[in-house]
Motif scaffolding. Structure first.
Motif, PDB file in Angstrom:
ATOM      1  N   GLY A 100       0.818  -1.223   0.033  1.00 16.75           N
ATOM      2  CA  GLY A 100       0.094  -0.181   0.019  1.00 16.75           C
ATOM      3  C   GLY A 100       0.690   1.313   0.055  1.00 16.75           C
ATOM      4  N   LEU A 101       1.881   1.185   0.508  1.00 18.30           N
ATOM      5  CA  LEU A 101       2.925   2.182   0.616  1.00 18.30           C
ATOM      6  C   LEU A 101       3.809   2.511  -0.479  1.00 18.30           C
ATOM      7  N   HIS A 102       4.234   1.320  -1.052  1.00 20.39           N
ATOM      8  CA  HIS A 102       5.460   1.486  -1.994  1.00 20.39           C
ATOM      9  C   HIS A 102       5.036   0.567  -3.271  1.00 20.39           C
ATOM     10  N   GLY A 103       3.871   0.143  -3.365  1.00 21.11           N
ATOM     11  CA  GLY A 103       3.570  -0.640  -4.677  1.00 21.11           C
ATOM     12  C   GLY A 103       4.518  -1.633  -5.013  1.00 21.11           C
ATOM     13  N   PRO A 104       4.992  -1.614  -6.376  1.00 16.30           N
ATOM     14  CA  PRO A 104       5.793  -2.570  -7.099  1.00 16.30           C
ATOM     15  C   PRO A 104       7.128  -2.610  -6.327  1.00 16.30           C
ATOM     16  N   GLN A 105       7.586  -1.597  -5.731  1.00 17.20           N
ATOM     17  CA  GLN A 105       8.983  -1.424  -4.950  1.00 17.20           C
ATOM     18  C   GLN A 105       8.971  -2.544  -4.042  1.00 17.20           C
ATOM     19  N   ALA A 106       7.904  -2.821  -3.137  1.00 16.17           N
ATOM     20  CA  ALA A 106       7.733  -3.590  -2.130  1.00 16.17           C
ATOM     21  C   ALA A 106       7.912  -5.078  -2.882  1.00 16.17           C
ATOM     22  N   ASP A 107       7.429  -5.174  -3.902  1.00 18.02           N
ATOM     23  CA  ASP A 107       7.163  -6.641  -4.493  1.00 18.02           C
ATOM     24  C   ASP A 107       8.817  -6.956  -4.824  1.00 18.02           C
ATOM     25  N   ALA A 108       9.520  -6.068  -5.015  1.00 16.38           N
ATOM     26  CA  ALA A 108      10.870  -6.302  -5.500  1.00 16.38           C
ATOM     27  C   ALA A 108      11.615  -6.821  -4.259  1.00 16.38           C
ATOM     28  N   LEU A 109      11.052  -6.647  -3.339  1.00 17.78           N
ATOM     29  CA  LEU A 109      11.807  -7.051  -1.918  1.00 17.78           C
ATOM     30  C   LEU A 109      11.478  -7.866  -1.115  1.00 17.78           C
ATOM     31  N   ALA A 110      10.374  -8.636  -1.870  1.00 12.28           N
ATOM     32  CA  ALA A 110       9.476  -9.848  -1.233  1.00 12.28           C
ATOM     33  C   ALA A 110      10.489 -10.867  -0.842  1.00 12.28           C
ATOM     34  N   HIS A 111      11.838 -11.061  -1.204  1.00  9.38           N
ATOM     35  CA  HIS A 111      12.536 -12.087  -0.795  1.00  9.38           C
ATOM     36  C   HIS A 111      13.113 -11.815   0.338  1.00  9.38           C
ATOM     37  N   LEU A 112      12.897 -10.513   1.086  1.00  5.41           N
ATOM     38  CA  LEU A 112      13.525 -10.028   2.403  1.00  5.41           C
ATOM     39  C   LEU A 112      12.437 -10.238   3.355  1.00  5.41           C
ATOM     40  N   ARG A 113      12.735 -10.106   4.734  1.00  2.42           N
ATOM     41  CA  ARG A 113      11.918 -10.130   5.739  1.00  2.42           C
ATOM     42  C   ARG A 113      11.099  -8.755   5.563  1.00  2.42           C
ATOM     43  N   PRO A 114       9.652  -8.504   5.968  1.00  2.00           N
ATOM     44  CA  PRO A 114       9.162  -7.256   5.891  1.00  2.00           C
ATOM     45  C   PRO A 114       9.887  -6.090   6.362  1.00  2.00           C
ATOM     46  N   GLY A 115      10.285  -6.611   7.581  1.00  2.53           N
ATOM     47  CA  GLY A 115      10.982  -5.431   8.420  1.00  2.53           C
ATOM     48  C   GLY A 115      12.377  -4.891   7.858  1.00  2.53           C
ATOM     49  N   ASP A 116      13.010  -5.679   7.272  1.00  2.38           N
ATOM     50  CA  ASP A 116      14.123  -5.188   6.478  1.00  2.38           C
ATOM     51  C   ASP A 116      13.798  -4.692   5.177  1.00  2.38           C
ATOM     52  N   ALA A 117      12.757  -5.236   4.512  1.00  8.08           N
ATOM     53  CA  ALA A 117      12.111  -4.439   3.267  1.00  8.08           C
ATOM     54  C   ALA A 117      11.590  -2.792   3.727  1.00  8.08           C
ATOM     55  N   LEU A 118      10.942  -2.748   4.900  1.00  8.30           N
ATOM     56  CA  LEU A 118      10.503  -1.323   5.164  1.00  8.30           C
ATOM     57  C   LEU A 118      11.508  -0.448   5.366  1.00  8.30           C
ATOM     58  N   TRP A 119      12.792  -0.725   6.147  1.00  6.80           N
ATOM     59  CA  TRP A 119      13.882   0.183   6.253  1.00  6.80           C
ATOM     60  C   TRP A 119      14.582   0.680   5.039  1.00  6.80           C
ATOM     61  N   LEU A 120      14.629  -0.445   4.207  1.00  5.63           N
ATOM     62  CA  LEU A 120      15.421   0.108   2.962  1.00  5.63           C
ATOM     63  C   LEU A 120      14.415   0.649   1.842  1.00  5.63           C
ATOM     64  N   LEU A 121      13.114   0.597   2.272  1.00  6.82           N
ATOM     65  CA  LEU A 121      12.117   1.166   0.984  1.00  6.82           C
ATOM     66  C   LEU A 121      12.075   2.641   1.783  1.00  6.82           C
ATOM     67  N   GLU A 122      11.925   3.013   3.015  1.00  8.06           N
ATOM     68  CA  GLU A 122      11.748   4.208   3.478  1.00  8.06           C
ATOM     69  C   GLU A 122      12.998   5.238   3.376  1.00  8.06           C
ATOM     70  N   LEU A 123      14.389   4.559   3.411  1.00  6.00           N
ATOM     71  CA  LEU A 123      15.413   5.421   3.380  1.00  6.00           C
ATOM     72  C   LEU A 123      15.613   5.815   1.718  1.00  6.00           C
ATOM     73  N   GLY A 124      15.217   4.740   1.048  1.00  4.11           N
ATOM     74  CA  GLY A 124      15.158   5.110  -0.483  1.00  4.11           C
ATOM     75  C   GLY A 124      13.997   6.151  -0.594  1.00  4.11           C
ATOM     76  N   GLU A 125      13.063   6.370  -0.082  1.00  5.85           N
ATOM     77  CA  GLU A 125      11.867   7.157  -0.161  1.00  5.85           C
ATOM     78  C   GLU A 125      12.513   8.683   0.311  1.00  5.85           C
ATOM     79  N   THR A 126      13.500   8.636   1.255  1.00  8.96           N
ATOM     80  CA  THR A 126      13.718   9.947   1.695  1.00  8.96           C
ATOM     81  C   THR A 126      15.043  10.330   0.947  1.00  8.96           C
ATOM     82  N   GLY A 127      15.577   9.668   0.104  1.00 15.01           N
ATOM     83  CA  GLY A 127      16.818   9.986  -0.643  1.00 15.01           C
ATOM     84  C   GLY A 127      18.091   9.791   0.187  1.00 15.01           C
ATOM     85  N   ASN A 128      18.025   9.235   1.383  1.00 15.15           N
ATOM     86  CA  ASN A 128      19.324   8.724   2.225  1.00 15.15           C
ATOM     87  C   ASN A 128      19.825   7.875   1.635  1.00 15.15           C
TER      88      ASN A 128
END
Length: 131
Positions: A100-128
């Motif tokens: 719901g937050l990241h769409g297809p970007q989340a699916d690209a990280l589906a091989h990870l634990r959801p918690g790991d995917a969250l922080w990777l996606l969020e840091l990517g969102e802020t450009g850090n």
């Protein structure tokens, strides 16, 4: 912290009451005139508050993004997202929220634990850069 104990005891409403108290005390007790509250403590409180309201879904993540945008919290962002990711994994709705937050970007990280995917996606969102 009482709020963390209450949250682990599945009492999020009571945890939020303690967090509100802690936020109020933090605003009153500052290191010096005109100084901002301790950013490490502020990050910890934000993490607990977000974990307490994670059942609200997307609005909680959006609120946390805005709260973490303060420059003083930059060194703590990855840790906050990691901690919230662990709480997200316990919720049972992790991937639905991530999609719901990241769409297809989340699916690209589906091989990870959801918690790991969250922080990777969020840091990517802020450009850090990742730590």
């Amino acid at each position: 912290m009482r709020a963390e104990v209450l949250l682990r005891s599945a009492r999020p409403a009571d945890a939020l009451a303690e967090l509100n108290r802690a936020h109020a005390l933090l605003r009153r007790v500052q290191p010096g005139l005109g100084d901002a509250p301790d950013p490490g403590l502020q990050a910890q409180l934000l993490t607990l508050e977000a974990a307490s309201t994670l059942s609200d879904g997307v609005p909680t993540i959006q609120w946390l993004r805005a709260a973490l945008s303060h420059p003083a919290l930059a060194p703590f962002r990855a840790g906050v997202w990691r901690a919230l990711g662990r709480a997200l994994e316990d919720s049972g709705e992790a991937w639905a929220l991530l999609r719901g937050l990241h769409g297809p970007q989340a699916d690209a990280l589906a091989h990870l634990r959801p918690g790991d995917a969250l922080w990777l996606l969020e840091l990517g969102e802020t450009g850090n850069e990742l730590p």
